[in-house]
Structure formats: structure tokens, C-alpha cells
Design an enzyme around this catalytic site. Sequence first.
Site, PDB file in Angstrom:
ATOM      1  N   HIS A   9       0.859  -1.189   0.000  1.00 29.24           N
ATOM      2  CA  HIS A   9       0.000   0.000   0.000  1.00 29.24           C
ATOM      3  C   HIS A   9       0.893   1.236   0.000  1.00 29.24           C
ATOM      4  O   HIS A   9       1.689   1.441   0.919  1.00 29.24           O
ATOM      5  CB  HIS A   9      -0.911   0.014   1.228  1.00 29.24           C
ATOM      6  CG  HIS A   9      -2.041  -0.972   1.116  1.00 29.24           C
ATOM      7  ND1 HIS A   9      -2.609  -1.591   2.199  1.00 29.24           N
ATOM      8  CD2 HIS A   9      -2.706  -1.435   0.012  1.00 29.24           C
ATOM      9  CE1 HIS A   9      -3.584  -2.394   1.781  1.00 29.24           C
ATOM     10  NE2 HIS A   9      -3.660  -2.322   0.462  1.00 29.24           N
TER      11      HIS A   9
ATOM     12  N   GLU B  41       1.694   3.973   2.926  1.00 28.10           N
ATOM     13  CA  GLU B  41       2.105   3.524   4.259  1.00 28.10           C
ATOM     14  C   GLU B  41       3.622   3.657   4.409  1.00 28.10           C
ATOM     15  O   GLU B  41       4.360   2.690   4.594  1.00 28.10           O
ATOM     16  CB  GLU B  41       1.577   2.099   4.488  1.00 28.10           C
ATOM     17  CG  GLU B  41       0.044   2.082   4.460  1.00 28.10           C
ATOM     18  CD  GLU B  41      -0.585   0.702   4.370  1.00 28.10           C
ATOM     19  OE1 GLU B  41       0.144  -0.300   4.456  1.00 28.10           O
ATOM     20  OE2 GLU B  41      -1.823   0.641   4.199  1.00 28.10           O
TER      21      GLU B  41
ATOM     22  N   HIS C  87       2.467  -3.452   6.821  1.00 34.56           N
ATOM     23  CA  HIS C  87       1.550  -2.333   6.556  1.00 34.56           C
ATOM     24  C   HIS C  87       1.566  -1.352   7.721  1.00 34.56           C
ATOM     25  O   HIS C  87       2.189  -1.591   8.744  1.00 34.56           O
ATOM     26  CB  HIS C  87       0.122  -2.859   6.382  1.00 34.56           C
ATOM     27  CG  HIS C  87      -0.077  -3.635   5.119  1.00 34.56           C
ATOM     28  ND1 HIS C  87      -0.800  -3.153   4.058  1.00 34.56           N
ATOM     29  CD2 HIS C  87       0.374  -4.859   4.743  1.00 34.56           C
ATOM     30  CE1 HIS C  87      -0.800  -4.056   3.085  1.00 34.56           C
ATOM     31  NE2 HIS C  87      -0.094  -5.095   3.472  1.00 34.56           N
TER      32      HIS C  87
ATOM     33  N   GLU D 227       0.764  -4.484  11.148  1.00 30.74           N
ATOM     34  CA  GLU D 227       0.296  -3.096  11.036  1.00 30.74           C
ATOM     35  C   GLU D 227       1.121  -2.287  12.024  1.00 30.74           C
ATOM     36  O   GLU D 227       0.908  -2.343  13.237  1.00 30.74           O
ATOM     37  CB  GLU D 227      -1.201  -2.974  11.376  1.00 30.74           C
ATOM     38  CG  GLU D 227      -2.139  -3.663  10.399  1.00 30.74           C
ATOM     39  CD  GLU D 227      -2.379  -2.872   9.110  1.00 30.74           C
ATOM     40  OE1 GLU D 227      -1.879  -1.733   9.000  1.00 30.74           O
ATOM     41  OE2 GLU D 227      -3.056  -3.409   8.214  1.00 30.74           O
TER      42      GLU D 227
HETATM   43 ZN    ZN Z   1      -2.011  -1.472   4.166  1.00 32.90          ZN
END
Ligand code: ZN
Length: 429
Positions: free
Chosen positions: A182, A185, A306, A382
Site C-alpha cells: 500500500h 504507508e 503495513h 500493522e
Molecule cells: Zn495497508
Amino acid sequence: MRWLLGIFVCVSCVYARHEQYDKSALFNVKVKDVEQINYFNSLDYPLDIWMYATQERDGIVLVPKDYVQLFQDELNSKGIEFVIEVENIKDSLELEDKLRADKARNRAMRSDNDLLVNFDDIYNLTEVNNYLKKIAEAYPDVVTLVNGGKSFEGRDMNYLKISNSKFEDASKPIIFIESLLHAREWVTLPATLYAIEKLVVNVTDQDLIDDFDWIIMPVANPDGYEFSHDGGRFWRKNRRNGLLPGDVCLGVDLNRNFDIFYSLGSSNNVCSDIYHGTSAFSEPETQVIRDILHSDDRIEIFLDIHSFGNLILYGWGSGDLPENAFALHVAGIQMATAIDEVKEDWNLNYRVGNSALVLYPASGTAMDYGLKAGVPLSYTYELPARRNSGSTIFGFLVDPDFIKPSAVQTWEGIKAGAIFLRNTRRNLA
Ligand SMILES: [Zn+2]
Ligand SMILES: *[C@@H]1O[C@H](CO)[C@@H](O)[C@H](O)[C@H]1NC(C)=O
Ligand SMILES: *[C@@H]1O[C@H](CO)[C@@H](O)[C@H](O)[C@H]1NC(C)=O
């Protein structure tokens, strides 16, 4: 006076690129019950959900200028509490630019070893590729630079293979880590660059290179990443075009495009930030990652990095548990604990669990595909967002002072995962 005016003019011209976000507001939505959670999590384009709401956590959403009043009215009418975290996100973007520029100015005074990354800024794609090339040239016995293929727009999908036995020792497990699937990020990039540094340039844990081979891909979505630097800072998807007439919307969410539960927990709306593409593996970027996952059955850990949320998540994205859920959970807890031990006081503890239960159901993810491809310990990390009440540097925005700590802390988690793997294998042998 003229001098002041000159500076003012220049500042506004440099920052004109954030115009598209002018007066977009960041809302923190305080959901109370399942109904409110479901309402929040079903919000779709043109709202940009930064953090889905859960029982324990507020939802965070970026609302474009033209919808701010509407959205506020809607929340009020539903009796949902909210706080406007940032009135105008463009101010935050300009602050991020300024903080980065300040660091760059200071750095220009130093002469650094150019094989050591400056962990006070976020390297752009060109800089990352130059760095990977330099590392491979400086450490040819340990590092191989591989071009795994091309992105949609034709950029190289580069990664490093790191091994002190040339990937020829069949007894070593492989750990595969990638970041920036992504685009926006950004804080995930230093985590993979730091891993490279600790495995190659400044080795303080020799066993990690003696006992494992490593595959590290810092930029898994090069087109999106480049665009997040020179197009739109909050771009998430890749840059596939031609999906709608005039490209009114474009891009595929690469983390919904893998061939696992494809399209069950994603969107078929091209404009959505979780648009899954025209078919599983329609995107060259996911094909490259798929091919790496299938390239060697020694890959035993896969980490898809992420941000944000302080989470370590495992499959399945449907909410069903895989056969090895117990091992996934225990290894996840050890990684999380290792990170929590070195984190700042203001930072949240990591939470570990099944991705659908802890966060939300999702299909077509890299993490789930890793498991399907036979990698036993497959996770989504994350990483934390900078959190500091009163600070507008939050969410996807990067505080330069938090880059190094974030990278160092994540490395503790990666190390703990590797050590878990080594110990379990020895016990099983
Ligand atoms: Zn992500
Ligand atoms: C990337 O950084 C280099 C300087 O290191 C700069 O010349 C280039 O314009 C940057 N590219 C983007 C897209 O920001
Ligand atoms: C090498 O790593 C150690 C610990 O991880 C750190 O304390 C040291 O400052 C690093 N050295 C350089 C030159 O970055």
C-alpha cells in the site's frame, strides 16, 4: 520585506501539490455498538477510511472538503459521537514536508557512510533502488539484487536475496519480508531497510544470517509509491488505468488481488480503495510476489508490512482459523511482546490475532495467499502510527523523529519470529 514575500511565494509553490487535499478533514468516530461499527465500516468512496472501527478502537476517516458538512450532519443524525482530529489535512501534509526538509538540511552537513540509511527520512523509489544496488555491489558474497519483473507502469520490482550460503543450504528456512504494498504507508519502508542494514551492513546478530536466508522487497508497489510522492500522498492502490472511461478512477488494491477467497471481502467498484481488480492476479505486482512465494518451499515466514494499527494479524481473512492457528498465535504473541518491550510509553501495545476477528474480514490478501502457498508463518504487520495528542502528524503521515524507533522496534518483532521458528524446528527435529 521583499525577502519575506519571496519565501512565502516559494513555499506555496512547492506545496501546491497537496491542493487536492485542501480542507479535507480527518474524523475520529467514536463508535459505541455493533450497529455503529457496521455503519462506519460500510462507508465507501469518496470517504477514505484510515482505520476501521472495532469494539476497542475508534474509526478514523478522511473526509473530502465537499462532504465534511454532510458527513457531520449524518453522524449527528445517527447520534454517533466524533471528534475532528484535523480540520484541514493539507496543513498536516505541509508540516510533514517541512519536518522532512528540516532533517535533510541538517543531514547535508554530515558525511555519512552511504551504505547506512539515514533513518530520519523516507527514501523515495529512486533512492531505494540506488541503495539496493549499492548494497548488492558492496556485499556481493551475501547480497543478490533481483529484478522480479515489472510493475504495471514498467518499473522494476526489485528485491534482495540475503544469504551467507548463496541460498544453497537446504537446511535453512527463508524469511520473506515486503513493505509498501500500500503506497501511502510510508513508515513501513524503514522497517525493511533496517532489516537489510542489520543483516548486511551492521550485523549485531550473526545467528540471524547464519541460520536463515532472507528475501526482502522494500517497495512492493513501486508505481503507487512513486505517485504517493509526486501525485497524491494518500494514494493506496497500484496505478492500473484503462478501467473506466477517462480514468475517472483507477488502481487496484494489491492486497485484495491475490487468489485466495478472491472478491468475497473486497470491492468491485474501481473507485473504491479496496477494489480487487478484474480477476485474481490481474496485477503484475501481485504476480511477482506470488512467484516469490512459490519459488522455494523453504520460505517459512512471510511478513507483509503495513501501517497503521499496532497489530500482528494472521489468516484466514474469512475468519476461519488455519490448521496451524496455535503456532501462528504463539509466534505472533512472541513477536508482539518483543516489540512492546522496546516501544515508547505513548505507543499502544500490539494486538495479535486472526485478521477478520481483530480487524475486519478481507479477501485476496498477501498474508492469506502466503499461507495458501505453504508458508506456515504468514502475517500482516500493522505498524504504529505516531500518536501524540495535539500533533497533526498522525496516521499515514510520518514524523521523522519516529522513523528510526519504528524501524528498530519492528526489527525486534522480526527477530523474535525468526527465533521462534528456529526453536520450534529444533524441538520438532
Ligand atoms: Zn495497508
Ligand atoms: C527522489 O529523490 C531524489 C533525490 O535523492 C530527487 O532528485 C527526485 O526528484 C525524487 N523523486 C521523487 C518522485 O520525489
Ligand atoms: C549498529 O547497531 C547497533 C545496535 O543495533 C547500534 O547501537 C549501532 O549504533 C549501529 N552502528 C551504526 C554504525 O549504525
